[in-house]
Design a protein around this motif. Structure first.
Motif, mmCIF file in Angstrom:
data_model
loop_
_atom_site.group_PDB
_atom_site.id
_atom_site.type_symbol
_atom_site.label_atom_id
_atom_site.label_comp_id
_atom_site.label_asym_id
_atom_site.label_seq_id
_atom_site.Cartn_x
_atom_site.Cartn_y
_atom_site.Cartn_z
ATOM 1 N N ALA A 94 1.021 -0.814 -0.364
ATOM 2 C CA ALA A 94 0.300 -0.567 0.061
ATOM 3 C C ALA A 94 1.247 1.251 -0.044
ATOM 4 N N MET A 97 2.000 1.545 -3.561
ATOM 5 C CA MET A 97 1.183 2.099 -4.809
ATOM 6 C C MET A 97 1.028 3.329 -3.970
ATOM 7 N N GLU A 98 0.913 4.062 -2.921
ATOM 8 C CA GLU A 98 0.939 5.084 -2.588
ATOM 9 C C GLU A 98 1.539 6.352 -3.016
ATOM 10 N N TYR A 121 -6.128 -4.398 -5.730
ATOM 11 C CA TYR A 121 -5.973 -2.943 -6.617
ATOM 12 C C TYR A 121 -7.193 -1.558 -5.785
ATOM 13 N N ARG A 123 -9.004 -0.422 -3.757
ATOM 14 C CA ARG A 123 -8.966 0.406 -2.184
ATOM 15 C C ARG A 123 -7.587 1.554 -3.207
ATOM 16 N N PHE A 124 -6.955 1.369 -4.488
ATOM 17 C CA PHE A 124 -6.099 2.623 -4.649
ATOM 18 C C PHE A 124 -7.209 3.525 -5.395
#
Length: 172
Positions: A94, A97-98, A121, A123-124
Motif C-alpha cells: 500500500a 502504491m500510494e 487494487y 482500494r487504490f
C-alpha cells in the motif's frame, strides 16, 4: 501488527540487483511468460515513478511503472508491485502504491493500467476495464485487467490494443 521502520524512496540504479532477486523470490521464473512481462521487455521503467521499500538496509518491496500505448494514446502500466514474501501483510504494498500513484498524478499523467487482483487494487481506485475496451497482446484474464484514471474523464475515450511504448508519455 508490528510497526516496521519502513522507508519508501525512489528507486536508484543501485537497487536493480536486489529488485531482480526480490522478483525471483516472489514470482519465480514463470513470470517471464506472462503478457504483462512481455510488454515490459526492452522498455525501461520510469525512474520518477518507480519506488522501493526498505527496512533498514534490506530491500523488502518494489513497484515499477513503464509507458505503454493504448491505440494511439500514451498511458502508464504499473507493475510489478512486489513485496518480499516474509514481509507481506504489513502495508508495504500500500505504501508503494500510494507513492507511485501520487508521483504519477503529480506529474500530470492521465491513466494507469495493470494486471492484478481487483479486490486488492480497488482500494487504490482501480476498476475492471469494461469488456472490449482494451486488448492485450497475449492472454490475460479480463477480470484482472484494471485501470485508474488520474485525471477527469481519462478513461472515457481510451481503447484499443495495448502495446509497449518506447517514448515516455508526456502529461497533457
Amino acid at each position: 501488527m508490528t510497526s516496521l521502520p519502513l522507508v519508501v524512496r525512489p528507486e536508484t540504479a543501485g537497487d536493480a540487483e536486489s529488485i531482480d532477486r526480490l522478483h525471483d523470490r516472489a514470482f519465480g521464473p514463470g513470470r517471464f511468460a506472462r503478457t504483462s512481462y512481455r510488454l515490459r521487455e526492452g522498455v525501461p521503467h520510469l525512474p520518477s515513478l518507480s519506488f522501493t521499500a526498505l527496512v533498514g538496509t534490506f530491500l523488502v518491496g518494489s513497484v515499477r511503472i513503464r509507458p505503454v500505448r493504448i491505440g494511439e494514446a500514451l498511458a502508464l502500466m504499473l507493475g510489478p508491485l512486489t513485496v518480499d514474501p516474509s514481509f507481506e501483510g504489513r502495508g508495504i504494498g500500500a505504501a508503494l502504491m500510494e507513492a507511485c500513484l501520487g508521483a504519477a498524478e503529480a506529474e500530470g499523467h492521465a491513466l494507469v493500467i495493470l494486471v492484478g487482483d481487483a479486490p486488492y487494487y480497488a482500494r487504490f481506485g482501480f476498476s475492471a476495464v469494461p469488456p472490449g475496451r482494451l486488448t492485450m497482446p497475449g492472454p490475460v484474464d479480463p477480470a484482472r485487467l484494471l485501470w485508474r484514471g488520474l485525471t477527469e474523464d481519462a478513461v472515457e475515450s481510451v481503447g484499443g490494443l495495448v502495446t509497449s511504448a518506447r517514448a515516455v508519455p508526456t502529461p497533457a
